[in-house]
Design an enzyme around this catalytic site. Structure first.
Site, mmCIF file in Angstrom:
data_model
loop_
_atom_site.group_PDB
_atom_site.id
_atom_site.type_symbol
_atom_site.label_atom_id
_atom_site.label_comp_id
_atom_site.label_asym_id
_atom_site.label_seq_id
_atom_site.Cartn_x
_atom_site.Cartn_y
_atom_site.Cartn_z
ATOM 1 N N SER A 1 -24.610 30.274 -1.589
ATOM 2 C CA SER A 1 -25.189 31.607 -1.797
ATOM 3 C C SER A 1 -24.289 32.712 -1.241
ATOM 4 O O SER A 1 -23.626 32.523 -0.211
ATOM 5 C CB SER A 1 -26.547 31.664 -1.091
ATOM 6 N N TYR B 1 -24.079 37.806 -6.088
ATOM 7 C CA TYR B 1 -24.865 38.997 -6.391
ATOM 8 C C TYR B 1 -23.859 40.111 -6.636
ATOM 9 O O TYR B 1 -22.894 40.257 -5.864
ATOM 10 C CB TYR B 1 -25.753 39.387 -5.205
ATOM 11 N N THR C 1 -26.115 35.634 -10.449
ATOM 12 C CA THR C 1 -27.581 35.713 -10.470
ATOM 13 C C THR C 1 -27.997 37.003 -11.164
ATOM 14 O O THR C 1 -27.621 38.097 -10.744
ATOM 15 C CB THR C 1 -28.141 35.632 -9.040
ATOM 16 N N LYS D 1 -27.449 32.777 -13.884
ATOM 17 C CA LYS D 1 -28.643 32.169 -13.260
ATOM 18 C C LYS D 1 -29.806 33.143 -13.334
ATOM 19 O O LYS D 1 -29.726 34.265 -12.811
ATOM 20 C CB LYS D 1 -28.338 31.830 -11.807
ATOM 21 N N HIS E 1 -36.009 32.110 -10.086
ATOM 22 C CA HIS E 1 -35.687 32.305 -8.676
ATOM 23 C C HIS E 1 -36.726 31.612 -7.769
ATOM 24 O O HIS E 1 -37.112 32.125 -6.725
ATOM 25 C CB HIS E 1 -35.632 33.808 -8.368
HETATM 26 C C1 FMN Z 1 -35.364 30.572 0.626
HETATM 27 C C2 FMN Z 1 -34.705 30.777 -0.691
HETATM 28 C C3 FMN Z 1 -33.535 31.522 -0.760
HETATM 29 C C4 FMN Z 1 -32.902 31.724 -1.980
HETATM 30 N N1 FMN Z 1 -31.723 32.403 -2.016
HETATM 31 C C5 FMN Z 1 -31.082 32.561 -3.189
HETATM 32 C C6 FMN Z 1 -29.820 33.238 -3.238
HETATM 33 O O1 FMN Z 1 -29.283 33.655 -2.232
HETATM 34 N N2 FMN Z 1 -29.252 33.380 -4.452
HETATM 35 C C7 FMN Z 1 -29.815 32.902 -5.609
HETATM 36 O O2 FMN Z 1 -29.261 33.077 -6.689
HETATM 37 N N3 FMN Z 1 -31.001 32.248 -5.570
HETATM 38 C C8 FMN Z 1 -31.627 32.059 -4.414
HETATM 39 N N4 FMN Z 1 -32.808 31.361 -4.382
HETATM 40 C C9 FMN Z 1 -33.343 30.754 -5.604
HETATM 41 C C10 FMN Z 1 -32.815 29.306 -5.765
HETATM 42 O O3 FMN Z 1 -31.456 29.307 -6.093
HETATM 43 C C11 FMN Z 1 -33.547 28.535 -6.861
HETATM 44 O O4 FMN Z 1 -33.547 29.304 -8.043
HETATM 45 C C12 FMN Z 1 -34.983 28.158 -6.492
HETATM 46 O O5 FMN Z 1 -35.093 27.889 -5.122
HETATM 47 C C13 FMN Z 1 -35.419 26.944 -7.286
HETATM 48 O O6 FMN Z 1 -36.753 26.648 -7.023
HETATM 49 P P1 FMN Z 1 -37.253 25.499 -5.993
HETATM 50 O O7 FMN Z 1 -37.094 26.087 -4.633
HETATM 51 O O8 FMN Z 1 -38.653 25.306 -6.396
HETATM 52 O O9 FMN Z 1 -36.365 24.288 -6.201
HETATM 53 C C14 FMN Z 1 -33.461 31.180 -3.167
HETATM 54 C C15 FMN Z 1 -34.640 30.439 -3.084
HETATM 55 C C16 FMN Z 1 -35.254 30.223 -1.872
HETATM 56 C C17 FMN Z 1 -36.501 29.409 -1.827
#
Ligand code: FMN
Length: 390
Positions: A124, A158, A184, A252, A276
Site C-alpha cells: 500500500s 493513490y 486505486t 483497482k 475497497h
Molecule cells: C484496513 C484496510 C486498509 C486498506 N488499505 C488500502 C490501501 O491502502 N489501498 C488500497 O487500494 N486498498 C486498501 N484497502 C482495500 C483492500 O485492498 C481490499 O480491497 C479489501 O480489503 C478486500 O476486502 P477484504 O478485506 O474483505 O478481503 C484496505 C482495506 C482494509 C480493510
C-alpha cells in the site's frame, strides 16, 4: 502449518478463528480501523454473504489423486499475459498501516510470508515501512531463505493532487523492483467509516506512513489525511501515468462493466473488481455479484487480467471466483488477522489455510487444475442473480 493454541480448547483452524483471536489482541482503535466498512456496512457484510449465496454443484468420479501429491502444481496460475506465475490464485491485497497490527515488523513480516508462500504482495501507498525497505527484505528473504520463491511485489498507488510527489512514488517503485502498479480508482474521497471516528483513529507515535515522508516536508507522513488524493483524477490521467512508467498498470476498484471496457481501450493490463472491502461507497454491489457482468462485457480477453477482492474467507470462495472468470483473488483483512495474531507465521498460516481449503474444494468438485475450474459448470446462483448470467 503451525497451529496456535490460544486457549486449551481452541485451535485456530480457519480465517474466522484468526479474526476472533486478532480481535482479542488488537486495541479497540486498531480493530475498528481494520474491520470497519462505511456508513451502515451493508456492502461490507454483503461481500461475504454474496459468496454464501452461490452454491457449488460438484462433478464426481474424476481421478483427482494428483491433487494430493502435487497440490502446489495444480494451483499454479499464470497472470499478466503469462509473464508471471503464482503458486496459487490469491494475492495479498494492499492494506494500510501493518505496524498497527504488528508493531515490531509490520509490512516486513507480511513480505516474508509472501516470499515463503511464493505469492504476490501488493504494498500500500500507506505502508508503515518504506517501500524500499520492503523491497530489500523481499530480495534478502528470497536469496537467503526461499531461492525457489516466485514471489513478486506490486505497488498500490493513490494519485495525489501533488503530481510531482505522485510521480516520485511511481519512479521509486520502479527503481525498487516492483513489478506492477496498482492504481486505486475508487477513492476520490475517503469513505465514511464511523467506527474509526468513534474510536478517534490516529497513528500512534512512532508509526508513520513512511512513503509519504517528503524530504522537504516531514508532515506528509504524519498527517497523511492532509495530503489530498486527487478527486479530479480521470481517464485522461492514465495517459500521463503511462507516459512516466513502463510497469504494467492494474486498476483497482472497477465495479461497472462500462468502466472495464474503457480500461481495456486504455491498454490497461489488469482490473481488480473491488469495492475497497466495503469501505468506500456503502450499498454498492458486492464484488462477486459485480464480477459476472464484467466478465461478460470483456469476454475472455487475454489482454487484460480480471481479479476480484472483498469477502474472500474460504477456499470455496476462491473456487467460485475462478469459476466465474477471475484470474485470481486478493485477500485483505484475513492477512491483517494473521499478522496481528502471529506476525510472519500468522500470515503464512492464513495463506496455507486458504491453499489447503482451495485444494480440498477443487478435489471435491472434480478439478485437478485451475483450468478445470473454468471448464466445469460448477456454480448455481440463488434467486437474486439471474442464472443466465453464468
Ligand atoms: C484496513 C484496510 C486498509 C486498506 N488499505 C488500502 C490501501 O491502502 N489501498 C488500497 O487500494 N486498498 C486498501 N484497502 C482495500 C483492500 O485492498 C481490499 O480491497 C479489501 O480489503 C478486500 O476486502 P477484504 O478485506 O474483505 O478481503 C484496505 C482495506 C482494509 C480493510
Amino acid at each position: 502449518m503451525q497451529n496456535i493454541n490460544t486457549k486449551s480448547y481452541r485451535v485456530l483452524l480457519n480465517i474466522e478463528d484468526y479474526h476472533q483471536r486478532a480481535k482479542e489482541k488488537l486495541s479497540q482503535m486498531a480493530y475498528d480501523y481494520y474491520s470497519s466498512g462505511s456508513d451502515d456496512q451493508i456492502t461490507l457484510a454483503d461481500n461475504q454473504e454474496a459468496f454464501r449465496r452461490i452454491k457449488l454443484r460438484p462433478k464426481i468420479l474424476i481421478d483427482v489423486s494428483e491433487n494430493l501429491t502435487a497440490n502446489s502444481i495444480s494451483c499454479k496460475t499464470q497472470i499478466l499475459n503469462s509473464t508471471t506465475t503464482i503458486s496459487f490464485p490469491f494475492i495479498i491485497a494492499p492494506t494500510a498501516f501493518h505496524r498497527l497490527a504488528n508493531d515490531e515488523h509490520g509490512e516486513l513480516a507480511t513480505v516474508r510470508a509472501a516470499v515463503a508462500c511464493s505469492t504476490i504482495m501488493c504494498v500500500s501507498t500507506m505502508a508503515t515501512i518504506h517501500m524500499e525497505a520492503i523491497a530489500n527484505e523481499h530480495q534478502r528473504y528470497i536469496k537467503e531463505k526461499f531461492p525457489q520463491s516466485q514471489s513478486q511485489l506490486w505497488y498500490q498507488l493513490y494519485v495525489f493532487q501533488n503530481r510531482q510527489f505522485t510521480q516520485k512514488l511511481i519512479e521509486q517503485a520502479e527503481r525498487c523492483g516492483y513489478k506492477a502498479l496498482v492504481l486505486t480508482v475508487d477513492s476520490c474521497a475517503a469513505g465514511n467509516r464511523e467506527p474509526s471516528i468513534h474510536s478517534n483513529f490516529s497513528l500512534p507515535d512512532g508509526i508513520r506512513a513512511e512513503n509519504l515522508i517528503d524530504v522537504n516536508n516531514n508532515e506528509f507522513g504524519k498527517k497523511f489525511r492532509e495530503l489530498p488524493r486527487d478527486s479530479a483524477l480521470s481517464w485522461k490521467d492514465l495517459d500521463w501515468i503511462r507516459s512516466i512508467t513502463s510497469l504494467p498498470l492494474i486498476l483497482k476498484g472497477i465495479m461497472h462493466p462500462d468502466d472495464a471496457i474503457t480500461a481495456l481501450k486504455h491498454g490497461i493490463q489488469g482490473i481488480i473488481v473491488s469495492n475497497h472491502g466495503g469501505r468506500q461507497l456503502d450499498s454498492s454491489l458486492s464484488t462477486i455479484d459485480a464480477l459476472s457482468d464484467i466478465i461478460k462485457a470483456i469476454g475472455h480477453n487475454q489482454q487484460i487480467d480480471i481479479y476480484v477482492d472483498g469477502g474472500v474467507r474460504r477456499g470455496t470462495d476462491i473456487l467460485k471466483a475462478i469459476a466465474l472468470g477471475a484470474k485470481a483473488v486478493l485477500i485483505g483483512r484475513p492477512i491483517i488477522w494473521g499478522l496481528a495474531v502471529d506476525g510472519e507465521q500468522g500470515v503464512r498460516n492464513i495463506l496455507e489455510i486458504l491453499k489447503k481449503e482451495l485444494n480440498l474444494a477443487m478435489m471435491l468438485c472434480g478439478c485437478q487444475t485451475i483450468a478445470d475450474i473454468k471448464k466445469n459448470n460448477l456454480l448455481v446462483m440463488n434467486d437474486n442473480i439471474n442464472r443466465s448470467k453464468l
